[in-house]
Design a protein around this motif. Structure first.
Motif, PDB file in Angstrom:
ATOM      1  N   PRO A   1      10.260   4.682  -1.953  1.00 64.78           N
ATOM      2  CA  PRO A   1      10.925   5.039  -0.691  1.00 64.78           C
ATOM      3  C   PRO A   1      10.177   4.404   0.484  1.00 64.78           C
ATOM      4  CG  PRO A   1      10.010   6.983  -1.792  1.00 64.78           C
ATOM      5  CD  PRO A   1       9.693   5.808  -2.639  1.00 64.78           C
ATOM      6  N   PHE A   2      10.921   4.064   1.528  1.00 65.09           N
ATOM      7  CA  PHE A   2      10.303   3.444   2.700  1.00 65.09           C
ATOM      8  C   PHE A   2       9.198   4.326   3.290  1.00 65.09           C
ATOM      9  CE2 PHE A   2      14.395   0.917   3.811  1.00 65.09           C
ATOM     10  CZ  PHE A   2      14.071  -0.018   2.844  1.00 65.09           C
ATOM     11  N   GLN A   3       9.366   5.654   3.234  1.00 64.00           N
ATOM     12  CA  GLN A   3       8.392   6.567   3.831  1.00 64.00           C
ATOM     13  C   GLN A   3       7.041   6.525   3.132  1.00 64.00           C
ATOM     14  OE1 GLN A   3      11.417   7.641   2.758  1.00 64.00           O
ATOM     15  NE2 GLN A   3      12.477   7.829   4.718  1.00 64.00           N
ATOM     16  N   SER A   4       6.998   6.075   1.875  1.00 60.85           N
ATOM     17  CA  SER A   4       5.727   6.049   1.143  1.00 60.85           C
ATOM     18  C   SER A   4       4.958   4.758   1.354  1.00 60.85           C
ATOM     19  CB  SER A   4       5.966   6.267  -0.353  1.00 60.85           C
ATOM     20  OG  SER A   4       6.647   5.173  -0.902  1.00 60.85           O
ATOM     21  N   ILE A   5       5.594   3.737   1.954  1.00 56.60           N
ATOM     22  CA  ILE A   5       4.933   2.447   2.175  1.00 56.60           C
ATOM     23  C   ILE A   5       4.232   2.486   3.525  1.00 56.60           C
ATOM     24  CG2 ILE A   5       5.271  -0.036   2.417  1.00 56.60           C
ATOM     25  CD1 ILE A   5       7.878   0.346   0.779  1.00 56.60           C
ATOM     26  N   PHE A   6       2.944   2.206   3.539  1.00 57.88           N
ATOM     27  CA  PHE A   6       2.228   2.193   4.811  1.00 57.88           C
ATOM     28  C   PHE A   6       1.477   0.893   5.057  1.00 57.88           C
ATOM     29  CE2 PHE A   6      -0.896   3.816   1.888  1.00 57.88           C
ATOM     30  CZ  PHE A   6      -2.072   3.254   2.316  1.00 57.88           C
ATOM     31  N   GLY A   7       1.635  -0.093   4.171  1.00 62.48           N
ATOM     32  CA  GLY A   7       0.999  -1.388   4.382  1.00 62.48           C
ATOM     33  C   GLY A   7       1.617  -2.445   3.499  1.00 62.48           C
ATOM     34  N   VAL A   8       1.697  -3.676   4.038  1.00 56.21           N
ATOM     35  CA  VAL A   8       2.257  -4.800   3.297  1.00 56.21           C
ATOM     36  C   VAL A   8       1.363  -6.014   3.530  1.00 56.21           C
ATOM     37  CG1 VAL A   8       4.202  -6.375   3.040  1.00 56.21           C
ATOM     38  CG2 VAL A   8       4.615  -3.993   3.525  1.00 56.21           C
ATOM     39  N   SER A   9       1.032  -6.711   2.461  1.00 59.18           N
ATOM     40  CA  SER A   9       0.324  -7.991   2.552  1.00 59.18           C
ATOM     41  C   SER A   9       1.140  -9.019   1.789  1.00 59.18           C
ATOM     42  CB  SER A   9      -1.070  -7.899   1.925  1.00 59.18           C
ATOM     43  OG  SER A   9      -1.836  -6.940   2.587  1.00 59.18           O
ATOM     44  N   LEU A  10       1.393 -10.157   2.427  1.00 57.97           N
ATOM     45  CA  LEU A  10       2.140 -11.222   1.775  1.00 57.97           C
ATOM     46  C   LEU A  10       1.204 -12.074   0.948  1.00 57.97           C
ATOM     47  CD1 LEU A  10       4.375 -12.321   4.756  1.00 57.97           C
ATOM     48  CD2 LEU A  10       4.954 -10.758   2.911  1.00 57.97           C
ATOM     49  N   ILE A  11       1.581 -12.371  -0.277  1.00 61.61           N
ATOM     50  CA  ILE A  11       0.810 -13.226  -1.158  1.00 61.61           C
ATOM     51  C   ILE A  11       1.569 -14.546  -1.257  1.00 61.61           C
ATOM     52  CG2 ILE A  11      -0.158 -13.505  -3.460  1.00 61.61           C
ATOM     53  CD1 ILE A  11      -0.101 -10.442  -3.690  1.00 61.61           C
ATOM     54  N   GLU A  12       1.078 -15.556  -0.562  1.00 61.88           N
ATOM     55  CA  GLU A  12       1.815 -16.830  -0.505  1.00 61.88           C
ATOM     56  C   GLU A  12       1.211 -17.858  -1.412  1.00 61.88           C
ATOM     57  OE1 GLU A  12       2.700 -18.103   3.449  1.00 61.88           O
ATOM     58  OE2 GLU A  12       2.677 -16.048   4.149  1.00 61.88           O
TER      59      GLU A  12
ATOM     60  N   ASN B   1       0.875  -1.172   0.000  1.00 60.35           N
ATOM     61  CA  ASN B   1       0.000   0.000   0.000  1.00 60.35           C
ATOM     62  C   ASN B   1       0.912   1.222   0.000  1.00 60.35           C
ATOM     63  OD1 ASN B   1      -2.320  -1.563   0.178  1.00 60.35           O
ATOM     64  ND2 ASN B   1      -2.160  -1.667   2.398  1.00 60.35           N
ATOM     65  N   ILE B   2       0.796   2.031  -1.033  1.00 57.15           N
ATOM     66  CA  ILE B   2       1.712   3.153  -1.258  1.00 57.15           C
ATOM     67  C   ILE B   2       0.940   4.468  -1.223  1.00 57.15           C
ATOM     68  CG2 ILE B   2       3.385   4.152  -2.871  1.00 57.15           C
ATOM     69  CD1 ILE B   2       4.267   1.433  -1.950  1.00 57.15           C
ATOM     70  N   TRP B   3       1.540   5.465  -0.578  1.00 57.93           N
ATOM     71  CA  TRP B   3       1.029   6.838  -0.627  1.00 57.93           C
ATOM     72  C   TRP B   3       2.050   7.640  -1.414  1.00 57.93           C
ATOM     73  CZ3 TRP B   3       2.849  11.648   0.752  1.00 57.93           C
ATOM     74  CH2 TRP B   3       1.914  12.675   0.758  1.00 57.93           C
ATOM     75  N   GLU B   4       1.610   8.214  -2.535  1.00 62.98           N
ATOM     76  CA  GLU B   4       2.524   8.976  -3.382  1.00 62.98           C
ATOM     77  C   GLU B   4       1.753  10.110  -4.042  1.00 62.98           C
ATOM     78  OE1 GLU B   4       4.492   7.358  -7.130  1.00 62.98           O
ATOM     79  OE2 GLU B   4       5.978   6.969  -5.573  1.00 62.98           O
ATOM     80  N   GLU B   5       2.300  11.303  -3.969  1.00 62.49           N
ATOM     81  CA  GLU B   5       1.706  12.480  -4.593  1.00 62.49           C
ATOM     82  C   GLU B   5       0.239  12.660  -4.207  1.00 62.49           C
ATOM     83  OE1 GLU B   5       2.410  12.499  -8.781  1.00 62.49           O
ATOM     84  OE2 GLU B   5       4.540  12.114  -8.530  1.00 62.49           O
ATOM     85  N   LYS B   6      -0.032  12.536  -2.906  1.00 63.53           N
ATOM     86  CA  LYS B   6      -1.356  12.768  -2.321  1.00 63.53           C
ATOM     87  C   LYS B   6      -2.406  11.766  -2.776  1.00 63.53           C
ATOM     88  CE  LYS B   6      -0.271  17.613  -1.973  1.00 63.53           C
ATOM     89  NZ  LYS B   6      -0.546  18.936  -2.425  1.00 63.53           N
ATOM     90  N   ARG B   7      -1.964  10.593  -3.232  1.00 63.47           N
ATOM     91  CA  ARG B   7      -2.879   9.545  -3.668  1.00 63.47           C
ATOM     92  C   ARG B   7      -2.439   8.202  -3.087  1.00 63.47           C
ATOM     93  NH1 ARG B   7      -6.169  12.154  -6.811  1.00 63.47           N
ATOM     94  NH2 ARG B   7      -5.480  13.542  -8.436  1.00 63.47           N
ATOM     95  N   LEU B   8      -3.395   7.302  -2.943  1.00 62.94           N
ATOM     96  CA  LEU B   8      -3.119   5.949  -2.471  1.00 62.94           C
ATOM     97  C   LEU B   8      -3.241   4.977  -3.631  1.00 62.94           C
ATOM     98  CD1 LEU B   8      -5.316   5.941   0.757  1.00 62.94           C
ATOM     99  CD2 LEU B   8      -2.881   6.401   0.591  1.00 62.94           C
TER     100      LEU B   8
END
Length: 108
Positions: A97-108, A64-71
């Motif tokens: 960049p690490f600062q733009s990542i606010f969520g991670v889901s693993l796809i196994e 989940n990425i936040w970049e340029e005021k959008r998700l």
């Protein structure tokens, strides 16, 4: 029953100056902006652990990425975690960049 067929904003565009139309479009676009999510210390620690696990086990992730005021979401396998410049690289060449990542889901 006679139904009124309204054209909405189209009928007003001819009476508006181009500057007004431009400002209205910009205003509507700014209304869609999203504030950057703030993460607490526990969430950042969990996020870091999930990224490390996905990188070492070569698992596919959904970021989940936040970049340029959008998700938005990005999926792929992590090719490299560069701690010096705080950047995550996916195998397809995208980098975040690490600062733009606010969520991670693993796809196994």
């Amino acid at each position: 029953m006679n139904m009124i067929r309204d054209r909405g904003n189209i009928k007003w565009n001819t009476m508006m100056l181009p500057e007004h139309v431009k400002l209205l479009r910009e205003w509507h676009e700014k209304d869609q902006y999203v504030a950057k999510p703030q993460l607490d210390e526990w969430t950042l620690q969990e996020l870091s652990e999930q990224l490390q696990r996905a990188f070492t086990n070569k698992l596919e992730v959904e970021l989940n990425i936040w970049e340029e005021k959008r998700l938005f979401k990005a999926t792929g396998k992590i090719a490299k975690l560069n701690i010096n410049n705080e950047t995550l690289y996916l195998e397809d060449g995208r980098k975040f960049p690490f600062q733009s990542i606010f969520g991670v889901s693993l796809i196994e």
